[in-house]
Design a protein around this motif. Structure first.
Motif, PDB file in Angstrom:
ATOM      1  N   SER A   1      21.533   6.003  51.757  1.00 56.93           N
ATOM      2  CA  SER A   1      20.448   5.644  50.847  1.00 56.93           C
ATOM      3  C   SER A   1      19.365   4.842  51.577  1.00 56.93           C
ATOM      4  O   SER A   1      18.174   5.039  51.366  1.00 56.93           O
ATOM      5  CB  SER A   1      21.059   4.887  49.671  1.00 56.93           C
ATOM      6  OG  SER A   1      20.236   3.886  49.223  1.00 56.93           O
ATOM      7  N   ARG A   2      19.816   3.944  52.501  1.00 61.26           N
ATOM      8  CA  ARG A   2      18.837   3.133  53.252  1.00 61.26           C
ATOM      9  C   ARG A   2      18.023   4.011  54.207  1.00 61.26           C
ATOM     10  O   ARG A   2      16.832   3.831  54.378  1.00 61.26           O
ATOM     11  CB  ARG A   2      19.563   2.030  54.038  1.00 61.26           C
ATOM     12  CG  ARG A   2      19.855   0.813  53.171  1.00 61.26           C
ATOM     13  CD  ARG A   2      20.198  -0.393  54.027  1.00 61.26           C
ATOM     14  NE  ARG A   2      21.451  -0.221  54.745  1.00 61.26           N
ATOM     15  CZ  ARG A   2      22.637  -0.531  54.234  1.00 61.26           C
ATOM     16  NH1 ARG A   2      22.730  -1.019  53.016  1.00 61.26           N
ATOM     17  NH2 ARG A   2      23.731  -0.370  54.940  1.00 61.26           N
ATOM     18  N   SER A   3      18.715   5.022  54.800  1.00 58.97           N
ATOM     19  CA  SER A   3      17.994   5.867  55.755  1.00 58.97           C
ATOM     20  C   SER A   3      16.920   6.706  55.060  1.00 58.97           C
ATOM     21  O   SER A   3      15.954   7.149  55.678  1.00 58.97           O
ATOM     22  CB  SER A   3      18.950   6.756  56.544  1.00 58.97           C
ATOM     23  OG  SER A   3      19.353   7.857  55.778  1.00 58.97           O
ATOM     24  N   VAL A   4      17.108   6.920  53.743  1.00 58.82           N
ATOM     25  CA  VAL A   4      16.101   7.670  52.989  1.00 58.82           C
ATOM     26  C   VAL A   4      14.795   6.899  52.935  1.00 58.82           C
ATOM     27  O   VAL A   4      13.712   7.479  53.051  1.00 58.82           O
ATOM     28  CB  VAL A   4      16.615   7.983  51.562  1.00 58.82           C
ATOM     29  CG1 VAL A   4      15.512   8.556  50.704  1.00 58.82           C
ATOM     30  CG2 VAL A   4      17.752   8.972  51.643  1.00 58.82           C
ATOM     31  N   GLU A   5      14.923   5.583  52.795  1.00 60.41           N
ATOM     32  CA  GLU A   5      13.708   4.753  52.785  1.00 60.41           C
ATOM     33  C   GLU A   5      12.918   4.966  54.078  1.00 60.41           C
ATOM     34  O   GLU A   5      11.697   5.114  54.070  1.00 60.41           O
ATOM     35  CB  GLU A   5      14.067   3.261  52.626  1.00 60.41           C
ATOM     36  CG  GLU A   5      14.892   2.938  51.380  1.00 60.41           C
ATOM     37  CD  GLU A   5      14.289   3.495  50.102  1.00 60.41           C
ATOM     38  OE1 GLU A   5      13.052   3.492  49.971  1.00 60.41           O
ATOM     39  OE2 GLU A   5      15.071   3.984  49.251  1.00 60.41           O
ATOM     40  N   ALA A   6      13.683   5.044  55.175  1.00 59.97           N
ATOM     41  CA  ALA A   6      13.037   5.267  56.473  1.00 59.97           C
ATOM     42  C   ALA A   6      12.399   6.655  56.521  1.00 59.97           C
ATOM     43  O   ALA A   6      11.299   6.822  57.059  1.00 59.97           O
ATOM     44  CB  ALA A   6      14.066   5.112  57.584  1.00 59.97           C
ATOM     45  N   MET A   7      13.119   7.639  55.909  1.00 62.15           N
ATOM     46  CA  MET A   7      12.578   9.004  55.898  1.00 62.15           C
ATOM     47  C   MET A   7      11.276   9.069  55.114  1.00 62.15           C
ATOM     48  O   MET A   7      10.330   9.748  55.498  1.00 62.15           O
ATOM     49  CB  MET A   7      13.600   9.963  55.282  1.00 62.15           C
ATOM     50  CG  MET A   7      14.545  10.567  56.287  1.00 62.15           C
ATOM     51  SD  MET A   7      15.432  11.923  55.575  1.00 62.15           S
ATOM     52  CE  MET A   7      16.807  11.107  54.912  1.00 62.15           C
ATOM     53  N   LEU A   8      11.245   8.347  53.980  1.00 56.27           N
ATOM     54  CA  LEU A   8      10.037   8.325  53.147  1.00 56.27           C
ATOM     55  C   LEU A   8       8.885   7.673  53.910  1.00 56.27           C
ATOM     56  O   LEU A   8       7.752   8.138  53.862  1.00 56.27           O
ATOM     57  CB  LEU A   8      10.310   7.586  51.830  1.00 56.27           C
ATOM     58  CG  LEU A   8      11.275   8.283  50.871  1.00 56.27           C
ATOM     59  CD1 LEU A   8      11.639   7.371  49.706  1.00 56.27           C
ATOM     60  CD2 LEU A   8      10.665   9.577  50.345  1.00 56.27           C
ATOM     61  N   ALA A   9       9.236   6.606  54.640  1.00 58.05           N
ATOM     62  CA  ALA A   9       8.222   5.911  55.443  1.00 58.05           C
ATOM     63  C   ALA A   9       7.669   6.842  56.525  1.00 58.05           C
ATOM     64  O   ALA A   9       6.475   6.863  56.810  1.00 58.05           O
ATOM     65  CB  ALA A   9       8.844   4.664  56.071  1.00 58.05           C
ATOM     66  N   LYS A  10       8.583   7.647  57.103  1.00 57.22           N
ATOM     67  CA  LYS A  10       8.185   8.607  58.149  1.00 57.22           C
ATOM     68  C   LYS A  10       7.213   9.642  57.561  1.00 57.22           C
ATOM     69  O   LYS A  10       6.189   9.980  58.176  1.00 57.22           O
ATOM     70  CB  LYS A  10       9.450   9.269  58.698  1.00 57.22           C
ATOM     71  CG  LYS A  10       9.256  10.553  59.441  1.00 57.22           C
ATOM     72  CD  LYS A  10       8.980  10.332  60.906  1.00 57.22           C
ATOM     73  CE  LYS A  10       8.793  11.688  61.598  1.00 57.22           C
ATOM     74  NZ  LYS A  10       8.161  11.582  62.866  1.00 57.22           N
ATOM     75  N   GLU A  11       7.531  10.104  56.336  1.00 63.84           N
ATOM     76  CA  GLU A  11       6.666  11.089  55.678  1.00 63.84           C
ATOM     77  C   GLU A  11       5.266  10.544  55.438  1.00 63.84           C
ATOM     78  O   GLU A  11       4.278  11.252  55.527  1.00 63.84           O
ATOM     79  CB  GLU A  11       7.292  11.529  54.345  1.00 63.84           C
ATOM     80  CG  GLU A  11       8.222  12.711  54.527  1.00 63.84           C
ATOM     81  CD  GLU A  11       8.561  13.398  53.211  1.00 63.84           C
ATOM     82  OE1 GLU A  11       9.263  14.393  53.281  1.00 63.84           O
ATOM     83  OE2 GLU A  11       8.134  12.939  52.130  1.00 63.84           O
ATOM     84  N   LYS A  12       5.218   9.222  55.118  1.00 63.65           N
ATOM     85  CA  LYS A  12       3.921   8.584  54.856  1.00 63.65           C
ATOM     86  C   LYS A  12       3.185   8.249  56.162  1.00 63.65           C
ATOM     87  O   LYS A  12       2.067   7.765  56.148  1.00 63.65           O
ATOM     88  CB  LYS A  12       4.127   7.283  54.077  1.00 63.65           C
ATOM     89  CG  LYS A  12       4.475   7.508  52.611  1.00 63.65           C
ATOM     90  CD  LYS A  12       4.668   6.148  51.947  1.00 63.65           C
ATOM     91  CE  LYS A  12       5.412   6.294  50.635  1.00 63.65           C
ATOM     92  NZ  LYS A  12       5.944   5.004  50.164  1.00 63.65           N
TER      93      LYS A  12
END
Lengths: 293, 195
Positions: free
Chosen positions: A142-153
């Motif tokens: 779940s935490r790595s998803v936050e990083a993935m979302l940040a990467k997308e942005k």
């Protein structure tokens, strides 16, 4: 085959203290494993198909499961999902394929013991480097998803993968047990879960691995995953039924969907035996799968 | 085609009837036979049937019971001096779920799919001449809906026909609706009515 035989003979000729009977046995063993692998992989029109090795199950398909597919393995508690996946991995790892079991629920020890109960030597397969079992926490994901979302942005420059695989290990087969446990870490953040799912399916596709993603459902399911999105993203859906008849239970299995392959479209009988799952492709389930009141 | 026997006496006319029908090739291998019997004659009829096929014809019998448990049946067959080593019992009425040398325990008459799997695989394993006896359809109807039982009988009948195995199913007249018997007639090749 002849080329392989010559290669093996050349290899053993270079060894000192030759024992001809041992050499013969070694060659025969290697040739046999090559034959087995050929049987495992059917190639038609450039497409590759794999078998699970589960008695009766592969007969549900015309050719097999298209290699690289992402398959949802859905069913209620105790319906045989984990056994099905462990049996498939044990079969392929024994035939020299690299297999990876990602557990979000049970411990490595429990899973190894589970395999032992059915006569599949997990320790031996792990030692041979063909099988890896690793436990993950859904909250790490779940935490790595936050990083993935940040990467997308564009806020992060490094590549983030939806799952971290053991270094230098590129599995041919992956089991993720379970998507339901992963989803539990996203409660209240369903949109993030959907983003994660898309990334996960796309990651498995890029890897070229055939993956089995377990989802927990009702004993007789109407939907086959937590959000319903999973079954659309998956290439295949296998449904396990645990049917209550009075005080007894019967098991059944269905290939609900398998993209790119013809398959039997009925629910057939299944049993969990001491040696694992056995599917009866010609045995219909009398009385249907709906629970009797 | 209906065969009627009147007042079959123990050890006599039932065997005589079978001799005429089987040796006369009227009941062929792969035929499905419905044996309609009064309740008080069910055990006797089944015993005579087994005596004929095992002692006279040297067949192996796969006997599916949803009526009497394995232990009661074996006791009865031994008393009647039937060679029990030639009988394989699939018991769906005893609470046990273990397997012995010549028996499989299913757990419940509701588990029709498991009964079917065990029956088919046992028949396939037996190499020599064999026959399937189902005891009884009437009891099966106590536990299952008629529609489901019909599917089951149809499935097993077709399997046995494909394997060229005679399939005899017993039915207790008093327990079974005439309409049910009439519908069952559609699936069978012969009906033996014991009066």
């Amino acid at each position: 085959m002849a080329k392989l035989k010559r290669k093996l003979l050349k290899k053993v000729k270079n060894q000192k203290n030759l024992d001809m009977s041992k050499i013969k046995a070694k060659i025969e063993k290697e040739l046999e494993s090559t034959k087995t692998l050929k049987k495992e992989l059917t190639i038609k029109d450039g497409k590759k198909y794999i078998k699970t090795g589960i008695p009766g199950f592969d007969a549900l398909f015309e050719r097999g499961i298209p290699r690289g597919s992402a398959i949802l393995v859905a069913g209620g508690a105790g319906s045989g999902k984990t056994i099905f996946c462990l049996q498939t991995l044990a079969h392929h790892a024994s035939n020299g394929k690299k297999c990876f079991y990602m557990s979000f629920e049970e411990s490595n020890e429990k899973l190894k013991n589970h395999m032992k109960d059915f006569g599949w030597d997990a320790e031996k397969l792990i030692k041979s480097g063909k099988l890896k079992i690793q436990r993950y926490s859904p909250f790490e994901i779940s935490r790595s998803v936050e990083a993935m979302l940040a990467k997308e942005k564009g806020e992060l420059l490094i590549d983030i993968q939806p799952v971290v695989l053991p270094e230098g290990f590129k599995p041919d087969f992956i089991v993720l047990d379970s998507l339901t446990a992963v989803a539990s870490a996203f409660i209240g953040r369903e949109d993030s879960y959907r983003v994660y799912l898309e990334q996960l399916f796309s990651f498995f596709e890029t890897m070229g691995s055939t993956s089995f993603l377990i989802t927990e459902t009702k004993q007789i399911p109407d939907i086959f995953s937590t959000t319903g999105v999973e079954e659309f993203l998956a290439d295949g859906v296998f449904v396990f039924y645990n049917i209550k008849r009075g005080n007894c239970k019967e098991s059944a299995i269905e290939v609900l969907k398998m993209r790119g392959e013809k398959h039997q479209k009925k629910i057939v009988a299944m049993r969990i035996t001491n040696e694992g799952i056995v599917v009866y492709p010609e045995q219909e389930v009398f009385g249907g799968v709906r629970e009797e009141k | 085609m209906v065969f009627v026997i009147y007042n079959v006496k123990k050890g006599e006319r039932m065997q005589k009837f079978l001799k005429g029908k089987i040796d006369g090739k009227k009941i062929k291998e792969g035929n499905v036979v419905l044996l309609v019997t009064p309740a008080e004659k069910l055990i006797e009829t089944n015993t005579e049937l087994l005596k004929w096929y095992i002692s006279k014809k040297k067949y192996n019998v796969v006997y599916v019971t949803v009526n009497k448990p394995f232990s009661t049946l074996i006791e009865r067959f031994q008393r009647e001096k039937i060679e029990t080593s030639k009988i394989f019992i699939i018991d769906a009425i005893s609470p046990s779920t273990t397997t012995t040398g010549n028996a499989i325990f299913i757990g419940s008459p509701k588990e029709l799919t498991n009964i079917s799997i065990s029956t088919t695989s046992t028949i396939k394993k037996l190499k020599t001449a064999k026959i399937l006896v189902f005891d009884s359809i009437s009891t099966l109807l106590v536990y299952n809906k008629f529609e489901t039982v019909k599917d089951f009988i149809h499935f097993i009948s077709n399997k046995m026909k494909a394997l060229k195995v005679t399939f005899v199913m017993t039915c207790i007249r008093e327990m079974t609706d005439e309409k049910v018997i009439a519908e069952l007639r559609a699936f069978v090749d012969e009906i033996i009515e014991i009066e």
